[in-house]
Design an enzyme around this catalytic site. Sequence first.
Site, mmCIF file in Angstrom:
data_model
loop_
_atom_site.group_PDB
_atom_site.id
_atom_site.type_symbol
_atom_site.label_atom_id
_atom_site.label_comp_id
_atom_site.label_asym_id
_atom_site.label_seq_id
_atom_site.Cartn_x
_atom_site.Cartn_y
_atom_site.Cartn_z
ATOM 1 N N LYS A 91 8.031 -10.876 2.615
ATOM 2 C CA LYS A 91 7.704 -9.359 2.617
ATOM 3 C C LYS A 91 6.733 -9.491 4.179
ATOM 4 O O LYS A 91 5.785 -10.298 4.274
ATOM 5 C CB LYS A 91 6.678 -9.203 1.499
ATOM 6 C CG LYS A 91 6.428 -7.615 1.200
ATOM 7 C CD LYS A 91 5.776 -7.412 -0.158
ATOM 8 C CE LYS A 91 5.009 -6.127 -0.246
ATOM 9 N NZ LYS A 91 4.360 -6.117 -1.421
ATOM 10 N N ARG A 133 -3.672 2.908 -11.150
ATOM 11 C CA ARG A 133 -3.905 4.006 -10.351
ATOM 12 C C ARG A 133 -3.710 5.339 -11.376
ATOM 13 O O ARG A 133 -3.759 6.511 -11.161
ATOM 14 C CB ARG A 133 -3.466 4.145 -9.157
ATOM 15 C CG ARG A 133 -3.997 3.503 -7.917
ATOM 16 C CD ARG A 133 -3.514 3.356 -6.866
ATOM 17 N NE ARG A 133 -2.035 2.765 -7.005
ATOM 18 C CZ ARG A 133 -1.113 2.373 -6.150
ATOM 19 N NH1 ARG A 133 -1.583 2.405 -4.773
ATOM 20 N NH2 ARG A 133 -0.133 1.732 -6.357
ATOM 21 N N SER A 181 -2.200 1.053 0.402
ATOM 22 C CA SER A 181 -2.329 0.228 1.449
ATOM 23 C C SER A 181 -0.975 0.851 2.284
ATOM 24 O O SER A 181 -1.354 1.078 3.545
ATOM 25 C CB SER A 181 -2.235 -1.180 1.244
ATOM 26 O OG SER A 181 -3.073 -1.689 0.677
HETATM 27 O O1 PNS Z 1 -0.365 -5.809 -4.181
HETATM 28 P P1 PNS Z 1 1.135 -6.017 -5.010
HETATM 29 O O2 PNS Z 1 1.916 -6.266 -3.951
HETATM 30 O O3 PNS Z 1 1.197 -5.054 -6.099
HETATM 31 O O4 PNS Z 1 0.814 -7.618 -5.548
HETATM 32 C C1 PNS Z 1 2.011 -8.229 -6.100
HETATM 33 C C2 PNS Z 1 1.189 -9.716 -6.479
HETATM 34 C C3 PNS Z 1 0.948 -10.285 -5.105
HETATM 35 C C4 PNS Z 1 0.332 -9.754 -7.425
HETATM 36 C C5 PNS Z 1 2.558 -10.378 -7.095
HETATM 37 O O5 PNS Z 1 3.666 -10.408 -6.008
HETATM 38 C C6 PNS Z 1 2.459 -11.991 -6.980
HETATM 39 O O6 PNS Z 1 1.647 -12.240 -7.944
HETATM 40 N N1 PNS Z 1 2.785 -12.830 -6.207
HETATM 41 C C7 PNS Z 1 2.539 -14.070 -6.393
HETATM 42 C C8 PNS Z 1 3.882 -14.961 -6.399
HETATM 43 C C9 PNS Z 1 4.151 -14.804 -7.988
HETATM 44 O O7 PNS Z 1 3.370 -15.433 -8.572
HETATM 45 N N2 PNS Z 1 5.201 -14.291 -8.246
HETATM 46 C C10 PNS Z 1 5.622 -13.864 -9.532
HETATM 47 C C11 PNS Z 1 5.049 -12.544 -10.102
HETATM 48 S S1 PNS Z 1 5.531 -12.246 -11.928
#
Ligand code: PNS
Length: 157
Positions: A41, A90, A127
């Site tokens: 990303k 939210r 964001s």
């Molecule tokens: O702010 P966001 O983009 O909603 O957060 C998403 C986030 C960062 C919490 C999620 O992508 C995440 O946990 N990423 C770390 C990698 C991981 O553990 N992925 C599996 C998620 S089930």
Amino acid sequence: MSIAVCPGSFDPVTNGHLDVFRRAASLFDEVIVLVAVNGAKKSLFSAGQRVSLIEESLPEDLNIRVDSTDGLLVDYCTEVGATAIVKGLRGSADVVGETGMALLNRELTGIETIFVLGDTKLSHIASSLVKDVASHGGRIDEFVPPAVARALEKEYR
Ligand code: PNS
């Protein structure tokens, strides 16, 4: 000691996120705000910048610290001994996206996700929207902490 992790991209942190961190801090002894780095990303701010912007925006006396990881959230939680993941909602639209992640994380290590409802006055803040407004020269200082407003202004100047 109860430890919770508040994970997210935080690219950048908004007043909505800060509200959720404060609510989490009132429920747990320690809260770790975790900037999750997703190589696939594209982010506006580097992980280091995102961590610094959160640190600059939090009052020092709160039981909150900030960290980052490029690994799995559940692995980080196990490493630090966290008892829960805390995420902000939210509104009902957020439930859809969050449910899958919460269930998957629980399946992976048994960790529970606790959802807190953010301040309704901040429920429209995201964001991505803030970046869009800032990139077009719009005013964003009501939606983000001052350090973030300055960083966005510099980024899009
Ligand atoms: O702010 P966001 O983009 O909603 O957060 C998403 C986030 C960062 C919490 C999620 O992508 C995440 O946990 N990423 C770390 C990698 C991981 O553990 N992925 C599996 C998620 S089930």
